[in-house]
Structures are given as structure tokens and as C-alpha cells.
Design a protein around this motif. Structure first.
Motif, PDB file in Angstrom:
ATOM      1  N   GLY A   1     -40.556  72.241 -42.807  1.00 14.62           N
ATOM      2  CA  GLY A   1     -41.586  71.659 -43.238  1.00 14.62           C
ATOM      3  C   GLY A   1     -41.413  71.103 -44.815  1.00 14.62           C
ATOM      4  O   GLY A   1     -42.225  70.826 -45.380  1.00 14.62           O
ATOM      5  N   THR A   2     -40.133  70.699 -44.666  1.00 13.12           N
ATOM      6  CA  THR A   2     -39.617  70.178 -45.955  1.00 13.12           C
ATOM      7  C   THR A   2     -40.152  68.972 -46.513  1.00 13.12           C
ATOM      8  O   THR A   2     -40.734  68.846 -47.692  1.00 13.12           O
ATOM      9  CB  THR A   2     -38.021  69.928 -45.776  1.00 13.12           C
ATOM     10  OG1 THR A   2     -37.275  70.740 -45.132  1.00 13.12           O
ATOM     11  CG2 THR A   2     -37.281  69.727 -46.975  1.00 13.12           C
ATOM     12  N   ASN A   3     -40.511  68.069 -45.601  1.00 16.58           N
ATOM     13  CA  ASN A   3     -41.075  66.738 -45.936  1.00 16.58           C
ATOM     14  C   ASN A   3     -42.437  66.919 -46.237  1.00 16.58           C
ATOM     15  O   ASN A   3     -43.084  66.046 -47.037  1.00 16.58           O
ATOM     16  CB  ASN A   3     -40.712  65.668 -44.873  1.00 16.58           C
ATOM     17  CG  ASN A   3     -39.311  65.252 -44.593  1.00 16.58           C
ATOM     18  OD1 ASN A   3     -38.982  64.226 -45.373  1.00 16.58           O
ATOM     19  ND2 ASN A   3     -38.512  65.915 -44.116  1.00 16.58           N
TER      20      ASN A   3
ATOM     21  N   LYS B   1     -44.720  67.542 -33.809  1.00 16.22           N
ATOM     22  CA  LYS B   1     -45.957  68.266 -33.446  1.00 16.22           C
ATOM     23  C   LYS B   1     -46.804  68.690 -34.498  1.00 16.22           C
ATOM     24  O   LYS B   1     -47.969  68.609 -34.750  1.00 16.22           O
ATOM     25  CB  LYS B   1     -45.779  69.215 -32.357  1.00 16.22           C
ATOM     26  CG  LYS B   1     -45.969  68.983 -30.918  1.00 16.22           C
ATOM     27  CD  LYS B   1     -45.856  70.376 -30.186  1.00 16.22           C
ATOM     28  CE  LYS B   1     -45.920  70.140 -28.586  1.00 16.22           C
ATOM     29  NZ  LYS B   1     -45.893  71.252 -27.886  1.00 16.22           N
ATOM     30  N   GLY B   2     -46.180  69.363 -35.409  1.00 16.60           N
ATOM     31  CA  GLY B   2     -46.654  69.868 -36.581  1.00 16.60           C
ATOM     32  C   GLY B   2     -47.791  71.115 -36.374  1.00 16.60           C
ATOM     33  O   GLY B   2     -48.771  71.134 -37.017  1.00 16.60           O
ATOM     34  N   VAL B   3     -47.276  71.995 -35.655  1.00 12.15           N
ATOM     35  CA  VAL B   3     -48.160  73.139 -35.144  1.00 12.15           C
ATOM     36  C   VAL B   3     -47.362  74.478 -35.323  1.00 12.15           C
ATOM     37  O   VAL B   3     -46.231  74.486 -35.442  1.00 12.15           O
ATOM     38  CB  VAL B   3     -48.844  72.792 -34.103  1.00 12.15           C
ATOM     39  CG1 VAL B   3     -49.558  71.647 -33.624  1.00 12.15           C
ATOM     40  CG2 VAL B   3     -47.674  73.153 -32.906  1.00 12.15           C
TER      41      VAL B   3
ATOM     42  N   SER C   1     -51.890  64.860 -44.713  1.00  8.26           N
ATOM     43  CA  SER C   1     -51.947  65.333 -43.283  1.00  8.26           C
ATOM     44  C   SER C   1     -50.824  64.703 -42.552  1.00  8.26           C
ATOM     45  O   SER C   1     -50.227  63.818 -42.863  1.00  8.26           O
ATOM     46  CB  SER C   1     -53.398  64.962 -42.965  1.00  8.26           C
ATOM     47  OG  SER C   1     -53.362  63.725 -42.731  1.00  8.26           O
ATOM     48  N   PHE C   2     -50.644  65.554 -41.530  1.00  7.08           N
ATOM     49  CA  PHE C   2     -49.722  65.389 -40.326  1.00  7.08           C
ATOM     50  C   PHE C   2     -49.848  63.674 -39.947  1.00  7.08           C
ATOM     51  O   PHE C   2     -49.073  62.795 -39.863  1.00  7.08           O
ATOM     52  CB  PHE C   2     -49.908  65.938 -39.286  1.00  7.08           C
ATOM     53  CG  PHE C   2     -48.757  65.895 -38.098  1.00  7.08           C
ATOM     54  CD1 PHE C   2     -47.696  66.478 -38.060  1.00  7.08           C
ATOM     55  CD2 PHE C   2     -49.338  65.067 -36.846  1.00  7.08           C
ATOM     56  CE1 PHE C   2     -46.801  66.218 -37.169  1.00  7.08           C
ATOM     57  CE2 PHE C   2     -47.995  65.029 -35.906  1.00  7.08           C
ATOM     58  CZ  PHE C   2     -47.187  65.551 -36.042  1.00  7.08           C
ATOM     59  N   GLN C   3     -51.157  63.419 -39.749  1.00  5.89           N
ATOM     60  CA  GLN C   3     -51.699  61.832 -39.463  1.00  5.89           C
ATOM     61  C   GLN C   3     -51.156  60.913 -40.231  1.00  5.89           C
ATOM     62  O   GLN C   3     -50.711  60.122 -40.104  1.00  5.89           O
ATOM     63  CB  GLN C   3     -52.939  61.804 -38.893  1.00  5.89           C
ATOM     64  CG  GLN C   3     -53.301  60.739 -37.968  1.00  5.89           C
ATOM     65  CD  GLN C   3     -52.261  60.849 -36.845  1.00  5.89           C
ATOM     66  OE1 GLN C   3     -51.709  61.595 -36.201  1.00  5.89           O
ATOM     67  NE2 GLN C   3     -52.012  59.403 -36.629  1.00  5.89           N
TER      68      GLN C   3
HETATM   69  P1  A3P Z   1     -42.207  70.327 -35.448  1.00  5.06           P
HETATM   70  O1  A3P Z   1     -40.965  69.779 -35.033  1.00  5.06           O
HETATM   71  O2  A3P Z   1     -42.480  71.731 -35.237  1.00  5.06           O
HETATM   72  O3  A3P Z   1     -43.403  69.163 -35.356  1.00  5.06           O
HETATM   73  P2  A3P Z   1     -38.689  69.484 -41.998  1.00  5.06           P
HETATM   74  O4  A3P Z   1     -39.389  68.140 -42.975  1.00  5.06           O
HETATM   75  O5  A3P Z   1     -38.162  70.443 -42.655  1.00  5.06           O
HETATM   76  O6  A3P Z   1     -37.457  68.666 -41.212  1.00  5.06           O
HETATM   77  O7  A3P Z   1     -39.432  70.188 -41.071  1.00  5.06           O
HETATM   78  C1  A3P Z   1     -40.334  69.217 -39.819  1.00  5.06           C
HETATM   79  C2  A3P Z   1     -41.227  69.944 -39.350  1.00  5.06           C
HETATM   80  O8  A3P Z   1     -42.451  69.995 -40.441  1.00  5.06           O
HETATM   81  C3  A3P Z   1     -41.724  69.208 -38.014  1.00  5.06           C
HETATM   82  O9  A3P Z   1     -42.182  70.085 -37.141  1.00  5.06           O
HETATM   83  C4  A3P Z   1     -42.801  68.327 -38.467  1.00  5.06           C
HETATM   84  O10 A3P Z   1     -43.876  68.095 -37.282  1.00  5.06           O
HETATM   85  C5  A3P Z   1     -43.470  69.323 -39.448  1.00  5.06           C
HETATM   86  N1  A3P Z   1     -44.496  68.367 -40.246  1.00  5.06           N
HETATM   87  C6  A3P Z   1     -44.156  67.483 -41.286  1.00  5.06           C
HETATM   88  N2  A3P Z   1     -45.020  67.076 -41.936  1.00  5.06           N
HETATM   89  C7  A3P Z   1     -46.285  67.748 -41.467  1.00  5.06           C
HETATM   90  C8  A3P Z   1     -47.557  67.697 -41.811  1.00  5.06           C
HETATM   91  N3  A3P Z   1     -47.938  67.026 -42.811  1.00  5.06           N
HETATM   92  N4  A3P Z   1     -48.331  68.842 -41.629  1.00  5.06           N
HETATM   93  C9  A3P Z   1     -47.751  69.781 -40.453  1.00  5.06           C
HETATM   94  N5  A3P Z   1     -46.447  69.801 -40.069  1.00  5.06           N
HETATM   95  C10 A3P Z   1     -45.803  68.835 -40.657  1.00  5.06           C
END
Ligand code: A3P
Length: 283
Positions: A44-46, A246-248, A217-219
Motif C-alpha cells: 500500500g506504498t502508493n 482491487k484495493g481490498v 480513495s481507491f477510485q
Molecule cells: P491489490 O493488488 O491487492 O489491489 P504498493 O503501492 O505498495 O505497490 O501496493 C499496491 C496495493 O495497494 C494494491 O493492492 C493496490 O490496489 C492497493 N492500493 C493502492 N491505493 C489504494 C487505495 N487508495 N485504497 C486501497 N488500496 C489501495
């Protein structure tokens, strides 16, 4: 995609040649005012980067919508990030996937604030499988089964999740250290954002906080071309690759076999049993 080894850990060679990693470790100067965002890849780095940037701009989305995410909070271990950071005046946001033992040495004498974001390694594994499968940086796994083996052996870029997590957790009693989890961010985003604000000494008005939540948010991130996969397509990601997949939480349950789940539980127990279990809120 090739790997290069540095101190026993594989890295994607194109972005992180080992001579550069040595340079980062020995010569990059961390400042007391820096804020470090530390994660194992796919935790969830980003999301954390976007959130921290929005807190900094008090919910105003101008910055996150005009500057690519990797320039707002560059990866210190990547060539490009290193150069961006080196020349930047004043306090900086710095992202890193480096394990603690390879992190710039100057950091251990600094008062820089650090946030370590942890995520259920089962979800990290599944997220990593889909990501690296469509990335152009490293050897693509041919199946989840194969990637599962690589992951549990620690035979993946940036090394073993267990070692990475244990390494950074050893800093957990320091007052400039904040541990967050992807799960708490997901389940109680508002409280987590408030926690980050408090840690960074930022006071936001309620409507500013609402704007942080809305814009991270994810969206919203999926729609922000400065934060979504469009930045990576072509050079780093195949067309079908997604940074925001997916973000779950708990998606691993859709992919692990019963045997894999058991193997993983046993390994987790073996490697992490001696740490306070409240560090792992997904249980
Ligand atoms: P999934 O592949 O399970 O969907 P990183 O940024 O470290 O590469 O991590 C990526 C993961 O964080 C992905 O997981 C991505 O969907 C999730 N992610 C990124 N932004 C998000 C957000 N705003 N809310 C929830 N999950 C998020």
C-alpha cells in the motif's frame, strides 16, 4: 527482466544497480526534517504516499494532480529518485522499499520521522503475483503456485517479507517511528489519517481532512493520472498491469489452496511468533 544481487538480496537491475545501492547506503544524507515512508513492496506504498502528500497540502488536490507520485515522494534507492532527492532543499518525503540493514547509514543518527506500513503478507503475496506477472522489471512468475514458492523462500525482489518486517520492527520503540497497517487504513481510514496528522504535527480542519479522504480513495487514485498505472505503462508495466488492482483486504482467500494456507500459517508462526501479535491486525 534481470535481477542484481546486493548483500544477498535481489533487486530489479535496471533501476537499482548494486553500485548505486552501495552509494545510497554510504552517502545519502538523511535530514532531521525528512519524512520516510517505508514499506515492503505491495503493502500500500502508493496509498500512503498519496495520503501523506494530501495531508501536506491540507487536502488541496492541486499537488497530487500535477506532479507524478514518484516525484513528490521519490524512491531513494532508485536512480531517478536519488537524484531528485539529492538536489531538493528543505524537508523531503522519501519512499523506500529497502530493508533496514541497507538503508542510508546517516538515517540512524537522524531524527527523521518514519512511517512503516505493514500489510497481511498473504495479500502482499497475491498483490505481488499479479503485479510482477505484468511488470517488465523482473522475471515473471508463471503461476501463483510458483510465486508462492518464491515468496515463502524469500526469493523475490527486496528479499523476504519476514526479514524485511522483522528488520524494521526492531525500530518500533523509537519515538520517531510510526507503524501503520494497510488493514487499519482500510477499516478505519479517518482515524489512521488523524494518526498520521498527529505524528507529523499537522492540524487539519474537518473539511480539509474530508478532502484528504476523498482524494486518496481507491477510485480517486485510479482516476488520477499522476498516481495510477498510466505512469508505469510502457516502460515498467504491460498493458494489462494494474497498480490499483482491487484495493481490498483478505483477497488471498480467493487464491490460496487449503494446503498453501496451512503452509503459510506455519511459516508465519515460525518466523513471527516472538513479536507482539497486535502488530498484525488481520488475525
Ligand atoms: P491489490 O493488488 O491487492 O489491489 P504498493 O503501492 O505498495 O505497490 O501496493 C499496491 C496495493 O495497494 C494494491 O493492492 C493496490 O490496489 C492497493 N492500493 C493502492 N491505493 C489504494 C487505495 N487508495 N485504497 C486501497 N488500496 C489501495
Amino acid at each position: 527482466g534481470e535481477c542484481v544481487w546486493f548483500e544477498g538480496i535481489p533487486f530489479p537491475s535496471r533501476e537499482f544497480p548494486s553500485g548505486h545501492l552501495r552509494e545510497v547506503q554510504e552517502n545519502f544524507l538523511i535530514k532531521d526534517e525528512d519524512v520516510l515512508l517505508l514499506t515492503y513492496p505491495k503493502s500500500g506504498t502508493n496509498w500512503l504516499m498519496e495520503t501523506v502528500c494530501l495531508i501536506h497540502s491540507k487536502g488541496d488536490p492541486k499537488w497530487i494532480q500535477s506532479v507524478p507520485i514518484g516525484e513528490r515522494s521519490p524512491w531513494v534507492e532508485a536512480f531517478r529518485g536519488y537524484n531528485l532527492l539529492k538536489d531538493k532543499e528543505g524537508p523531503r518525503f522519501i519512499t523506500s522499499h529497502l530493508p533496514v540493514q541497507l538503508f542510508p547509514r546517516s538515517f540512524f543518527k537522524s531524527k527523521a520521522k518514519m512511517i512503516y506500513l505493514i500489510r497481511n503478507p498473504r495479500d502482499v503475496l497475491v498483490s505481488g503475483y499479479f503485479f510482477w506477472r505484468s511488470a517488465k522489471l523482473v522475471k515473471k512468475p508463471q503461476s501463483l503456485e510458483q510465486y508462492f514458492e518464491w515468496f515463502v523462500q524469500g526469493n523475490v525482489v527486496f528479499g523476504s517479507w519476514f526479514d524485511h518486517t522483522r528488520g524494521w520492527m526492531s525500530m518500533r520503540d523509537k519515538e520517531n517511528f510510526l507503524i501503520l497497517s494497510y488493514e487499519e487504513m482500510k477499516w478505519d481510514t479517518r482515524s489512521t489519517v488523524e494518526k498520521i496528522c498527529q505524528f507529523l504535527g499537522k492540524k487539519l480542519e474537518p473539511e480539509e481532512l474530508n478532502s484528504v479522504l476523498r482524494n486518496s480513495s481507491f477510485q480517486a487514485m485510479k482516476e488520477n493520472n499522476m498516481s495510477n498505472s498510466s505512469l508505469l505503462k510502457g516502460q515498467y508495466l504491460e498493458e494489462n498491469g494494474e497498480l490499483l488492482r482491487k484495493g481490498v483486504t483478505g483477497d488471498w482467500k480467493n487464491y490460496f489452496t487449503v494446503a498453501q494456507a496451512e503452509t503459510f500459517d506455519k511459516l508465519f508462526q515460525e518466523k513471527m511468533a516472538d513479536l507482539p501479535q497486535d502488530l498484525f491486525p488481520w488475525k
